[in-house]
Design a protein around this motif. Structure first.
Motif, mmCIF file in Angstrom:
data_model
loop_
_atom_site.group_PDB
_atom_site.id
_atom_site.type_symbol
_atom_site.label_atom_id
_atom_site.label_comp_id
_atom_site.label_asym_id
_atom_site.label_seq_id
_atom_site.Cartn_x
_atom_site.Cartn_y
_atom_site.Cartn_z
ATOM 1 N N ALA A 112 -163.264 -3.817 -59.871
ATOM 2 C CA ALA A 112 -164.654 -4.002 -59.485
ATOM 3 C C ALA A 112 -165.117 -2.787 -58.696
ATOM 4 O O ALA A 112 -164.332 -2.141 -58.006
ATOM 5 C CB ALA A 112 -164.809 -5.263 -58.638
ATOM 6 N N GLY A 113 -166.402 -2.481 -58.827
ATOM 7 C CA GLY A 113 -166.968 -1.340 -58.129
ATOM 8 C C GLY A 113 -167.927 -0.592 -59.037
ATOM 9 O O GLY A 113 -168.384 -1.116 -60.054
ATOM 10 N N ASP A 114 -168.246 0.621 -58.670
ATOM 11 C CA ASP A 114 -169.134 1.463 -59.462
ATOM 12 C C ASP A 114 -168.309 2.096 -60.576
ATOM 13 O O ASP A 114 -167.706 3.159 -60.398
ATOM 14 C CB ASP A 114 -169.761 2.535 -58.565
ATOM 15 C CG ASP A 114 -170.761 3.400 -59.324
ATOM 16 O OD1 ASP A 114 -171.120 3.053 -60.470
ATOM 17 O OD2 ASP A 114 -171.173 4.442 -58.774
ATOM 18 N N ILE A 115 -168.273 1.433 -61.735
ATOM 19 C CA ILE A 115 -167.414 1.852 -62.838
ATOM 20 C C ILE A 115 -168.265 2.186 -64.058
ATOM 21 O O ILE A 115 -169.098 1.383 -64.478
ATOM 22 C CB ILE A 115 -166.406 0.746 -63.199
ATOM 23 C CG1 ILE A 115 -165.544 0.388 -61.981
ATOM 24 C CG2 ILE A 115 -165.515 1.177 -64.367
ATOM 25 C CD1 ILE A 115 -164.651 -0.814 -62.203
ATOM 26 N N ASP A 116 -168.076 3.370 -64.588
ATOM 27 C CA ASP A 116 -168.681 3.738 -65.863
ATOM 28 C C ASP A 116 -167.655 4.541 -66.656
ATOM 29 O O ASP A 116 -166.529 4.773 -66.194
ATOM 30 C CB ASP A 116 -169.990 4.524 -65.674
ATOM 31 C CG ASP A 116 -169.819 5.788 -64.836
ATOM 32 O OD1 ASP A 116 -168.712 6.380 -64.841
ATOM 33 O OD2 ASP A 116 -170.786 6.211 -64.179
ATOM 34 N N ALA A 117 -168.031 4.954 -67.860
ATOM 35 C CA ALA A 117 -167.075 5.626 -68.734
ATOM 36 C C ALA A 117 -166.544 6.916 -68.117
ATOM 37 O O ALA A 117 -165.343 7.215 -68.201
ATOM 38 C CB ALA A 117 -167.720 5.910 -70.087
ATOM 39 N N LEU A 153 -163.942 -8.320 -72.586
ATOM 40 C CA LEU A 153 -164.889 -7.218 -72.417
ATOM 41 C C LEU A 153 -166.295 -7.593 -72.871
ATOM 42 O O LEU A 153 -167.210 -6.779 -72.755
ATOM 43 C CB LEU A 153 -164.421 -5.990 -73.211
ATOM 44 C CG LEU A 153 -163.156 -5.294 -72.724
ATOM 45 C CD1 LEU A 153 -162.851 -4.098 -73.602
ATOM 46 C CD2 LEU A 153 -163.287 -4.855 -71.274
ATOM 47 N N GLY A 154 -166.474 -8.782 -73.406
ATOM 48 C CA GLY A 154 -167.807 -9.183 -73.863
ATOM 49 C C GLY A 154 -168.239 -8.397 -75.086
ATOM 50 O O GLY A 154 -167.650 -8.504 -76.159
ATOM 51 N N THR A 165 -155.050 2.861 -72.356
ATOM 52 C CA THR A 165 -156.253 2.742 -73.179
ATOM 53 C C THR A 165 -157.491 3.398 -72.577
ATOM 54 O O THR A 165 -158.452 3.659 -73.288
ATOM 55 C CB THR A 165 -156.592 1.260 -73.422
ATOM 56 O OG1 THR A 165 -157.097 0.675 -72.212
ATOM 57 C CG2 THR A 165 -155.366 0.490 -73.874
ATOM 58 N N GLY A 166 -157.506 3.618 -71.264
ATOM 59 C CA GLY A 166 -158.685 4.141 -70.604
ATOM 60 C C GLY A 166 -159.663 3.069 -70.172
ATOM 61 O O GLY A 166 -160.721 3.395 -69.613
ATOM 62 N N LEU A 167 -159.330 1.793 -70.378
ATOM 63 C CA LEU A 167 -160.221 0.697 -70.005
ATOM 64 C C LEU A 167 -159.963 0.267 -68.562
ATOM 65 O O LEU A 167 -158.820 0.144 -68.132
ATOM 66 C CB LEU A 167 -160.014 -0.503 -70.927
ATOM 67 C CG LEU A 167 -160.414 -0.321 -72.390
ATOM 68 C CD1 LEU A 167 -160.092 -1.587 -73.182
ATOM 69 C CD2 LEU A 167 -161.889 0.019 -72.509
ATOM 70 N N ALA A 168 -161.041 0.008 -67.834
ATOM 71 C CA ALA A 168 -160.953 -0.456 -66.449
ATOM 72 C C ALA A 168 -161.071 -1.977 -66.447
ATOM 73 O O ALA A 168 -162.153 -2.540 -66.281
ATOM 74 C CB ALA A 168 -162.042 0.177 -65.601
ATOM 75 N N VAL A 169 -159.954 -2.644 -66.647
ATOM 76 C CA VAL A 169 -159.891 -4.107 -66.678
ATOM 77 C C VAL A 169 -159.318 -4.598 -65.351
ATOM 78 O O VAL A 169 -158.375 -4.021 -64.820
ATOM 79 C CB VAL A 169 -159.010 -4.580 -67.849
ATOM 80 C CG1 VAL A 169 -158.747 -6.074 -67.764
ATOM 81 C CG2 VAL A 169 -159.662 -4.234 -69.182
ATOM 82 N N VAL A 228 -150.802 -4.972 -65.108
ATOM 83 C CA VAL A 228 -151.706 -5.049 -66.255
ATOM 84 C C VAL A 228 -152.888 -4.099 -66.069
ATOM 85 O O VAL A 228 -153.270 -3.355 -66.978
ATOM 86 C CB VAL A 228 -152.204 -6.494 -66.456
ATOM 87 C CG1 VAL A 228 -153.483 -6.529 -67.284
ATOM 88 C CG2 VAL A 228 -151.126 -7.333 -67.122
ATOM 89 N N VAL A 229 -153.478 -4.124 -64.872
ATOM 90 C CA VAL A 229 -154.620 -3.248 -64.584
ATOM 91 C C VAL A 229 -154.216 -1.783 -64.740
ATOM 92 O O VAL A 229 -154.903 -0.984 -65.390
ATOM 93 C CB VAL A 229 -155.157 -3.515 -63.167
ATOM 94 C CG1 VAL A 229 -156.270 -2.527 -62.818
ATOM 95 C CG2 VAL A 229 -155.651 -4.954 -63.044
ATOM 96 N N ARG A 230 -153.101 -1.430 -64.143
ATOM 97 C CA ARG A 230 -152.627 -0.042 -64.168
ATOM 98 C C ARG A 230 -152.267 0.405 -65.588
ATOM 99 O O ARG A 230 -152.685 1.468 -66.042
ATOM 100 C CB ARG A 230 -151.413 0.093 -63.246
ATOM 101 C CG ARG A 230 -150.764 1.474 -63.266
ATOM 102 C CD ARG A 230 -149.558 1.535 -62.352
ATOM 103 N NE ARG A 230 -148.580 0.499 -62.606
ATOM 104 C CZ ARG A 230 -147.725 0.499 -63.638
ATOM 105 N NH1 ARG A 230 -147.757 1.489 -64.523
ATOM 106 N NH2 ARG A 230 -146.853 -0.491 -63.803
#
Length: 271
Positions: free
Chosen positions: A106-111, A169-170, A99-103, A91-93
């Motif tokens: 965890a870690g230093d994640i930004d766009a 994703l809130g 989609t480009g979403l990091a679901v 699912v993560v992969r």
């Protein structure tokens, strides 16, 4: 009852490593907050019409579980069952790839980093090198098991055993983009909105997607959906053709959390 299983898998990709137990696949229903006072929205993707399975259909992001997902799942020391971990890793992969979403990360994640990770994943195919490169870790607690659909049928050589998960994703203040290969369109919509689109002919839904949208439409928030999922044991759903009435129906079990459990067979959209 005269019944036989029907092929109605989730949004997954072909896999040559299928067995009599089915091709392992996983898909995720990603929530974000809707407009103020409105129900939450979920992310859907329209598959390319050239795809062998569910071409042109609106589905949730996801795909097959690859051997590398199983390898990474076995390497985890989190205590989660390795097979279950492999599905969640898929699912993560697949979400990052499609989609480009990091679901589930965890870690230093930004766009910007997410775009770089997606580009690297296209080269490596496996998720482990991406985690190493960006110093990220898996956070599979972000995924909540929701359902499992397996249209078991010995007469069909390629059948998917698909596990469904929920993620949130809130605020949803993120960018998504199609992968330009398997998918042609990504869009956010409430579950009720997706069903209305299907009724108007704006999108097409296969049997499991429609049933899951009907179930999701019961909830006014991600928290409600998650609580329901946690309180409802995941049972493997094997659709059955019921010919006892005037017209054949495609049915699922009555106690798996779904408000609608049958549909006229001749109206069912298949992959």
């Amino acid at each position: 009852m005269s019944a036989s299983p029907e092929q109605t898998p989730g949004g997954s990709s072909p896999d040559a490593r299928g067995t009599p137990d089915g091709i392992p696949a996983a898909t995720v229903i990603i929530f974000r907050n809707g407009p103020e006072g409105e129900p939450p929205e979920i992310l859907m993707t329209v598959r390319s019409k050239t795809m062998t399975f569910a071409g042109g259909m609106a589905v949730f992001p996801g795909g097959r579980v690859d051997p590398a997902d199983f390898e990474l799942g076995r390497a985890l020391s989190s205590g989660i069952d390795p097979e279950e971990a492999a599905h969640q890793i898929a699912v993560v992969r697949e979400t990052l790839e499609e989609t480009g979403l990091a679901v589930g990360l965890a870690g230093d994640i930004d766009a910007q980093k997410a775009r770089g990770a997606r580009a690297l994943l296209e080269q490596t195919v496996a998720l482990a090198p991406v985690l190493d490169e960006f110093n990220w870790s898996l956070d599979l607690a972000q995924l909540t098991p929701f359902a499992r659909w397996f249209p078991k049928n010995e007469k069909i050589p390629r059948v998917y055993d698909t596990r469904f998960y929920l993620a949130n994703l809130g605020t949803g203040a993120v960018d998504v983009a199609v992968d330009q290969s398997e998918n042609t369109h990504l869009f956010w919509v409430s579950a009720k909105g997706a069903l209305a689109m299907a009724d108007k002919g704006d999108i097409k839904l296969i049997f499991p997607t429609r049933r899951n949208l009907e179930r999701l439409a019961l909830f006014g928030s991600f928290e409600e959906a998650k609580a329901h999922a946690e309180a409802t044991p995941v049972r493997t759903i094997i659709p059955q053709i019921d010919t006892t009435g005037d017209r054949p129906m495609l049915r699922i079990m009555e106690d798996a959390g779904y408000p609608v459990t049958a549909e006229l067979l001749d109206s069912v959209a298949r992959g």
